[in-house]
Design a protein around this motif. Structure first.
Motif, PDB file in Angstrom:
ATOM      1  N   GLU A  83     -37.435   1.296  21.864  1.00  0.00           N
ATOM      2  CA  GLU A  83     -36.869   2.642  22.007  1.00  0.00           C
ATOM      3  C   GLU A  83     -35.462   2.719  21.418  1.00  0.00           C
ATOM      4  O   GLU A  83     -35.068   3.747  20.870  1.00  0.00           O
ATOM      5  N   ASP A  84     -34.692   1.637  21.521  1.00  0.00           N
ATOM      6  CA  ASP A  84     -33.354   1.620  20.932  1.00  0.00           C
ATOM      7  C   ASP A  84     -33.427   1.599  19.411  1.00  0.00           C
ATOM      8  O   ASP A  84     -32.634   2.263  18.737  1.00  0.00           O
ATOM      9  N   ALA A  85     -34.355   0.843  18.876  1.00  0.00           N
ATOM     10  CA  ALA A  85     -34.549   0.813  17.423  1.00  0.00           C
ATOM     11  C   ALA A  85     -34.954   2.192  16.916  1.00  0.00           C
ATOM     12  O   ALA A  85     -34.508   2.623  15.845  1.00  0.00           O
ATOM     13  N   VAL A  86     -35.775   2.901  17.681  1.00  0.00           N
ATOM     14  CA  VAL A  86     -36.192   4.248  17.294  1.00  0.00           C
ATOM     15  C   VAL A  86     -35.002   5.203  17.349  1.00  0.00           C
ATOM     16  O   VAL A  86     -34.806   6.016  16.442  1.00  0.00           O
ATOM     17  N   ARG A  87     -34.206   5.105  18.392  1.00  0.00           N
ATOM     18  CA  ARG A  87     -33.021   5.965  18.513  1.00  0.00           C
ATOM     19  C   ARG A  87     -32.093   5.761  17.313  1.00  0.00           C
ATOM     20  O   ARG A  87     -31.488   6.694  16.810  1.00  0.00           O
ATOM     21  N   ASP A  88     -31.995   4.498  16.854  1.00  0.00           N
ATOM     22  CA  ASP A  88     -31.119   4.154  15.734  1.00  0.00           C
ATOM     23  C   ASP A  88     -31.924   3.929  14.452  1.00  0.00           C
ATOM     24  O   ASP A  88     -31.624   3.026  13.673  1.00  0.00           O
ATOM     25  N   ARG A 104     -32.052   5.028  11.576  1.00  0.00           N
ATOM     26  CA  ARG A 104     -31.382   4.969  10.266  1.00  0.00           C
ATOM     27  C   ARG A 104     -30.907   3.564   9.916  1.00  0.00           C
ATOM     28  O   ARG A 104     -30.841   3.204   8.746  1.00  0.00           O
ATOM     29  N   THR A 105     -30.528   2.785  10.928  1.00  0.00           N
ATOM     30  CA  THR A 105     -29.935   1.469  10.685  1.00  0.00           C
ATOM     31  C   THR A 105     -30.700   0.308  11.305  1.00  0.00           C
ATOM     32  O   THR A 105     -30.351  -0.845  11.073  1.00  0.00           O
ATOM     33  N   SER A 106     -31.725   0.583  12.087  1.00  0.00           N
ATOM     34  CA  SER A 106     -32.463  -0.487  12.756  1.00  0.00           C
ATOM     35  C   SER A 106     -33.424  -1.163  11.788  1.00  0.00           C
ATOM     36  O   SER A 106     -33.594  -0.734  10.648  1.00  0.00           O
ATOM     37  N   ASP A 107     -34.071  -2.217  12.265  1.00  0.00           N
ATOM     38  CA  ASP A 107     -34.972  -2.989  11.395  1.00  0.00           C
ATOM     39  C   ASP A 107     -36.431  -2.534  11.492  1.00  0.00           C
ATOM     40  O   ASP A 107     -37.348  -3.325  11.283  1.00  0.00           O
ATOM     41  N   LEU A 108     -36.639  -1.263  11.747  1.00  0.00           N
ATOM     42  CA  LEU A 108     -37.997  -0.717  11.724  1.00  0.00           C
ATOM     43  C   LEU A 108     -38.577  -0.845  10.316  1.00  0.00           C
ATOM     44  O   LEU A 108     -37.843  -0.876   9.329  1.00  0.00           O
ATOM     45  N   THR A 109     -39.900  -0.870  10.236  1.00  0.00           N
ATOM     46  CA  THR A 109     -40.546  -0.836   8.925  1.00  0.00           C
ATOM     47  C   THR A 109     -40.349   0.548   8.308  1.00  0.00           C
ATOM     48  O   THR A 109     -39.953   1.502   8.992  1.00  0.00           O
ATOM     49  N   GLU A 110     -40.663   0.659   7.033  1.00  0.00           N
ATOM     50  CA  GLU A 110     -40.516   1.953   6.357  1.00  0.00           C
ATOM     51  C   GLU A 110     -41.379   3.032   7.018  1.00  0.00           C
ATOM     52  O   GLU A 110     -40.931   4.150   7.236  1.00  0.00           O
ATOM     53  N   ARG A 111     -42.610   2.710   7.357  1.00  0.00           N
ATOM     54  CA  ARG A 111     -43.485   3.696   8.012  1.00  0.00           C
ATOM     55  C   ARG A 111     -42.957   4.071   9.396  1.00  0.00           C
ATOM     56  O   ARG A 111     -43.001   5.240   9.786  1.00  0.00           O
ATOM     57  N   PHE A 130     -46.992   5.441  15.736  1.00  0.00           N
ATOM     58  CA  PHE A 130     -47.288   6.418  16.781  1.00  0.00           C
ATOM     59  C   PHE A 130     -46.159   6.439  17.817  1.00  0.00           C
ATOM     60  O   PHE A 130     -45.618   7.491  18.150  1.00  0.00           O
ATOM     61  N   GLU A 131     -45.787   5.261  18.289  1.00  0.00           N
ATOM     62  CA  GLU A 131     -44.742   5.163  19.313  1.00  0.00           C
ATOM     63  C   GLU A 131     -43.364   5.518  18.762  1.00  0.00           C
ATOM     64  O   GLU A 131     -42.543   6.085  19.479  1.00  0.00           O
ATOM     65  N   ALA A 132     -43.091   5.204  17.499  1.00  0.00           N
ATOM     66  CA  ALA A 132     -41.802   5.586  16.912  1.00  0.00           C
ATOM     67  C   ALA A 132     -41.648   7.105  16.928  1.00  0.00           C
ATOM     68  O   ALA A 132     -40.603   7.635  17.318  1.00  0.00           O
ATOM     69  N   ALA A 133     -42.689   7.799  16.524  1.00  0.00           N
ATOM     70  CA  ALA A 133     -42.645   9.261  16.512  1.00  0.00           C
ATOM     71  C   ALA A 133     -42.611   9.817  17.936  1.00  0.00           C
ATOM     72  O   ALA A 133     -41.816  10.710  18.248  1.00  0.00           O
ATOM     73  N   ARG A 134     -43.451   9.281  18.809  1.00  0.00           N
ATOM     74  CA  ARG A 134     -43.513   9.782  20.181  1.00  0.00           C
ATOM     75  C   ARG A 134     -42.192   9.581  20.908  1.00  0.00           C
ATOM     76  O   ARG A 134     -41.679  10.483  21.572  1.00  0.00           O
ATOM     77  N   LEU A 135     -41.620   8.397  20.765  1.00  0.00           N
ATOM     78  CA  LEU A 135     -40.344   8.119  21.436  1.00  0.00           C
ATOM     79  C   LEU A 135     -39.210   8.980  20.887  1.00  0.00           C
ATOM     80  O   LEU A 135     -38.351   9.427  21.643  1.00  0.00           O
TER      81      LEU A 135
END
Length: 168
Positions: free
Chosen positions: A78-83, A85-92, A45-50
């Motif tokens: 928020e920095d991981a969301v901005r990046d 493509r290369t950050s360590d976010l989960t697939e979802r 939710f926050e990844a999309a919202r941010l």
């Protein structure tokens, strides 16, 4: 701010409520429903919202953090969301950020048949219900964050963690 707000009135309350009394409260209810009734996980939710907030440039929206049961995403999310493509976010989380960015900045690229590879990845991670729910959330954030940014309301209601942004 482009809208004249009477002295002593909160800009958001005035614009979203009093100035357009037959539209603003309905918009506020839709915006609130996105937060109150979502079934999406907090991080997706926050990844999309941010990502929408970053695309819109809404200072308030970028500063906001959704809280559920006393839990918020960690500092730096928020920095991981901005990046994404290369950050360590989960697939979802990565897909939520990608979808939000594409929804805000290249919605024609999401039309049926244009990018079947994206939709295959997206539907492998999200159910149809989640896709529709997330799409409605994106619509709310895109519309209302842009309203706040375009009219300058976002700097009238900046959260205390970024006071310097209110002056810009």
């Amino acid at each position: 701010m482009l809208i004249d707000v009477p002295d002593g009135k909160d800009p958001i309350t005035y614009v979203w409520g009093e100035l357009v009394p037959h539209i603003g409260p309905a918009a506020a209810r839709f915006s609130g429903a996105v937060y109150e009734h979502t079934t999406l996980g907090l991080r997706e939710f926050e990844a999309a919202r941010l990502r929408i907030a970053q695309s819109n440039g809404c200072v308030f929206c970028q500063d906001w953090r959704t809280e559920r049961d006393g839990v918020r995403v960690e500092d730096g999310f928020e920095d991981a969301v901005r990046d994404w493509r290369t950050s360590d976010l989960t697939e979802r989380e990565r897909l939520a950020a990608e979808y939000a960015e594409r929804y805000a900045e290249d919605h024609h690229g999401l039309e049926p048949g244009v990018d079947p590879e994206f939709w295959e990845r997206f539907f492998a991670a999200y159910s149809q219900r989640e896709v529709v729910e997330l799409t409605m959330c994106l619509g709310s954030w895109l519309a209302f964050g842009r309203l706040n940014r375009v009219l300058g309301l976002d700097v009238a209601c900046v959260l205390p963690s970024h006071p310097q942004k209110a002056a810009t």
